[in-house]
Design a protein around this motif. Structure first.
Motif, PDB file in Angstrom:
ATOM      1  N   ALA A  84      -7.272  -5.709 -11.815  1.00 30.79           N
ATOM      2  CA  ALA A  84      -8.690  -4.524 -10.938  1.00 30.79           C
ATOM      3  C   ALA A  84      -9.703  -5.327 -10.709  1.00 30.79           C
ATOM      4  N   PRO A 100      -4.074   5.850  -8.458  1.00 30.22           N
ATOM      5  CA  PRO A 100      -4.824   5.308  -7.786  1.00 30.22           C
ATOM      6  C   PRO A 100      -5.093   4.063  -8.673  1.00 30.22           C
ATOM      7  N   GLN A 109      -0.517  -8.117  -4.354  1.00 24.31           N
ATOM      8  CA  GLN A 109      -1.799  -6.703  -4.505  1.00 24.31           C
ATOM      9  C   GLN A 109      -0.516  -5.292  -4.544  1.00 24.31           C
ATOM     10  N   THR A 134      -1.435  -1.303  -3.660  1.00 28.04           N
ATOM     11  CA  THR A 134      -3.026  -0.390  -3.694  1.00 28.04           C
ATOM     12  C   THR A 134      -2.618   0.724  -3.752  1.00 28.04           C
ATOM     13  N   VAL A 135      -3.235   1.650  -4.476  1.00 29.53           N
ATOM     14  CA  VAL A 135      -2.694   3.381  -4.490  1.00 29.53           C
ATOM     15  C   VAL A 135      -3.698   4.626  -3.753  1.00 29.53           C
ATOM     16  N   SER A 136      -3.398   5.039  -3.232  1.00 34.90           N
ATOM     17  CA  SER A 136      -4.186   5.951  -1.953  1.00 34.90           C
ATOM     18  C   SER A 136      -4.158   7.163  -2.515  1.00 34.90           C
ATOM     19  N   ASP A 155      -3.771   2.698 -10.610  1.00 31.09           N
ATOM     20  CA  ASP A 155      -2.894   1.684 -10.900  1.00 31.09           C
ATOM     21  C   ASP A 155      -3.188   0.058 -10.104  1.00 31.09           C
ATOM     22  N   THR A 156      -3.610   0.576  -9.572  1.00 34.48           N
ATOM     23  CA  THR A 156      -4.188  -0.247  -7.748  1.00 34.48           C
ATOM     24  C   THR A 156      -4.916  -1.411  -8.563  1.00 34.48           C
ATOM     25  N   LEU A 214       1.061  -1.056  -0.099  1.00 33.22           N
ATOM     26  CA  LEU A 214       0.421   0.074  -0.162  1.00 33.22           C
ATOM     27  C   LEU A 214       0.935   0.851  -0.064  1.00 33.22           C
TER      28      LEU A 214
END
Length: 124
Positions: free
Chosen positions: A40, A88, A119, A121-123, A90-91, A11
């Motif tokens: 995704a 995001p 996984q 995850t980009v916030s 790229d999540t 993350l």
């Protein structure tokens, strides 16, 4: 049993970087083209990057061109995906793949071996 094992997911915040690794269990994989794909939620698996057996030729999806870099170290039988300026969008779950050929392909159907996925995850 032939294995491809990904690592390095996690993350991060938008704009940050991650580096994925994919180690192969069989020595013959140093002569195979390799690729990275991602999926995704609710979307089909899509091509991200490919690299030929020697590392002299690479290709990227338009969505990651200029931000991601694929490379390989055949001495370690490992392929990498350096991901910079993450967004995001790229999540996804990122998968590495190998095909019994020297040159990489865009089509997932061309690849013969797959890892279990990692996984990312980009916030925002």
């Amino acid at each position: 049993q032939v294995q491809l094992v990904e690592s390095g997911g996690g993350l991060v915040q938008a704009g940050e970087s991650l580096k994925l690794s994919c180690a192969a269990s069989e020595p013959t994989f140093i002569s195979y083209a390799r690729g990275w794909f991602r999926q995704a939620p609710g979307k089909v698996r899509e091509f991200v990057a490919g690299i030929n057996w020697s590392g002299s030729n690479t290709g990227y999806a338009d969505s990651v061109k200029g931000r991601f870099t694929i490379s390989r170290d055949n001495a370690k039988n490992t392929v990498y995906l350096q991901m910079n300026s993450l967004k995001p969008g790229d999540t996804a779950v990122y998968y590495c793949a190998a095909q019994r050929a020297r040159g990489w392909r865009y089509e997932s159907s061309a690849y013969d071996y797959w890892g279990q996925g990692t996984q990312v995850t980009v916030s925002s």
